[in-house]
Design an enzyme around this catalytic site. Structure first.
Site, mmCIF file in Angstrom:
data_model
loop_
_atom_site.group_PDB
_atom_site.id
_atom_site.type_symbol
_atom_site.label_atom_id
_atom_site.label_comp_id
_atom_site.label_asym_id
_atom_site.label_seq_id
_atom_site.Cartn_x
_atom_site.Cartn_y
_atom_site.Cartn_z
ATOM 1 N N ARG A 98 -1.610 -15.213 3.264
ATOM 2 C CA ARG A 98 -2.463 -14.671 4.323
ATOM 3 C C ARG A 98 -1.839 -14.923 5.704
ATOM 4 O O ARG A 98 -1.879 -14.058 6.573
ATOM 5 C CB ARG A 98 -3.873 -15.270 4.258
ATOM 6 C CG ARG A 98 -4.640 -14.978 2.980
ATOM 7 C CD ARG A 98 -5.000 -13.548 2.795
ATOM 8 N NE ARG A 98 -5.944 -13.126 3.806
ATOM 9 C CZ ARG A 98 -6.506 -11.929 3.845
ATOM 10 N NH1 ARG A 98 -6.218 -11.032 2.937
ATOM 11 N NH2 ARG A 98 -7.342 -11.611 4.791
ATOM 12 N N ASN A 137 -2.151 -1.000 7.087
ATOM 13 C CA ASN A 137 -1.551 -2.264 7.505
ATOM 14 C C ASN A 137 -0.525 -2.783 6.502
ATOM 15 O O ASN A 137 -0.201 -3.955 6.488
ATOM 16 C CB ASN A 137 -2.638 -3.304 7.790
ATOM 17 C CG ASN A 137 -3.539 -3.555 6.598
ATOM 18 O OD1 ASN A 137 -3.297 -3.084 5.500
ATOM 19 N ND2 ASN A 137 -4.606 -4.296 6.821
ATOM 20 N N HIS A 170 -1.775 -5.966 1.230
ATOM 21 C CA HIS A 170 -3.043 -6.636 0.955
ATOM 22 C C HIS A 170 -2.726 -8.030 0.453
ATOM 23 O O HIS A 170 -1.688 -8.248 -0.176
ATOM 24 C CB HIS A 170 -3.812 -5.871 -0.129
ATOM 25 C CG HIS A 170 -4.870 -6.692 -0.814
ATOM 26 N ND1 HIS A 170 -6.140 -6.820 -0.318
ATOM 27 C CD2 HIS A 170 -4.820 -7.453 -1.940
ATOM 28 C CE1 HIS A 170 -6.838 -7.616 -1.115
ATOM 29 N NE2 HIS A 170 -6.064 -8.010 -2.106
ATOM 30 N N ARG A 213 2.432 -7.366 8.395
ATOM 31 C CA ARG A 213 1.669 -6.260 8.980
ATOM 32 C C ARG A 213 2.220 -5.854 10.335
ATOM 33 O O ARG A 213 2.222 -4.673 10.676
ATOM 34 C CB ARG A 213 0.194 -6.631 9.054
ATOM 35 C CG ARG A 213 -0.432 -6.655 7.658
ATOM 36 C CD ARG A 213 -1.844 -7.133 7.661
ATOM 37 N NE ARG A 213 -2.475 -6.918 6.361
ATOM 38 C CZ ARG A 213 -3.582 -7.507 5.980
ATOM 39 N NH1 ARG A 213 -4.213 -8.343 6.800
ATOM 40 N NH2 ARG A 213 -4.081 -7.268 4.778
ATOM 41 N N THR A 263 -5.481 -8.381 10.039
ATOM 42 C CA THR A 263 -5.809 -7.093 9.419
ATOM 43 C C THR A 263 -5.366 -5.930 10.306
ATOM 44 O O THR A 263 -4.812 -4.946 9.824
ATOM 45 C CB THR A 263 -7.323 -7.002 9.139
ATOM 46 O OG1 THR A 263 -7.686 -8.062 8.254
ATOM 47 C CG2 THR A 263 -7.696 -5.672 8.520
ATOM 48 N N LYS A 293 0.818 -1.206 0.000
ATOM 49 C CA LYS A 293 0.000 0.000 0.000
ATOM 50 C C LYS A 293 0.857 1.263 0.000
ATOM 51 O O LYS A 293 2.016 1.259 0.402
ATOM 52 C CB LYS A 293 -0.950 -0.028 1.195
ATOM 53 C CG LYS A 293 -1.948 -1.190 1.104
ATOM 54 C CD LYS A 293 -2.891 -1.197 2.286
ATOM 55 C CE LYS A 293 -3.904 -2.319 2.174
ATOM 56 N NZ LYS A 293 -4.862 -2.276 3.316
#
Length: 156
Positions: free
Chosen positions: A97, A131, A134, A114, A103, A18
């Protein structure tokens, strides 16, 4: 780092770095950690997403209380879009993941992406959406995201 021009692998996942993480100069560290975590980067591009792309990307979140913050997390500048694969005996979506963590970056397990790169480490009141990364949540999402971001066919 393996940069492979064509994707002939049926199991891949999409990752985003991000814009806030890139602005904090964490992009190279995140890319290095992706490779160290056993993923091969097969496609990568950087660019800002236009409002239409963002709307399509997060369409399943429209109407939820966190939607505006989520949109802001990818609309504040350039993002890095990454298509990654992993050993074909492993599920790359599940592996990614697990590697990125919860999250809420402040609650993500120690050593996850994260946890290491989320905004809470730099700003005490960072929004939940800051965070850093993605990850596709399912194979359906990965196919759609790869189609949207890389022009790959969205095959079923």
């Amino acid at each position: 780092m393996a940069i492979i021009p064509k994707v002939n692998h049926p199991f891949y996942t999409v990752a985003l770095i991000k814009s806030r993480a890139l602005k904090r100069a964490n992009g190279i560290n995140i890319i290095a950690k992706i490779v160290e975590s056993g993923f091969d980067i097969v496609r990568m591009r950087t660019k800002p997403l236009c409002p239409t792309e963002i709307e399509a990307f997060y369409k399943e979140h429209v109407g939820r209380p966190y939607y505006d913050s989520l949109v802001e997390s990818v609309s504040g500048g350039i993002i890095a879009m990454i298509l990654e694969i992993r050993d074909p005996t492993l599920d790359p979506i599940k592996a990614w993941r697990e590697a990125i963590g919860a999250t809420d970056a402040s609650k993500a397990a120690e050593g996850t992406f994260r946890n290491l790169f989320g905004g809470y480490r730099f700003y005490p009141n960072a929004p939940l959406s800051d965070n850093a990364v993605h990850g596709s949540g399912s194979w359906t999402e990965a196919r759609f995201e790869a189609s949207l971001l890389f022009g790959m066919p969205n095959v079923k």
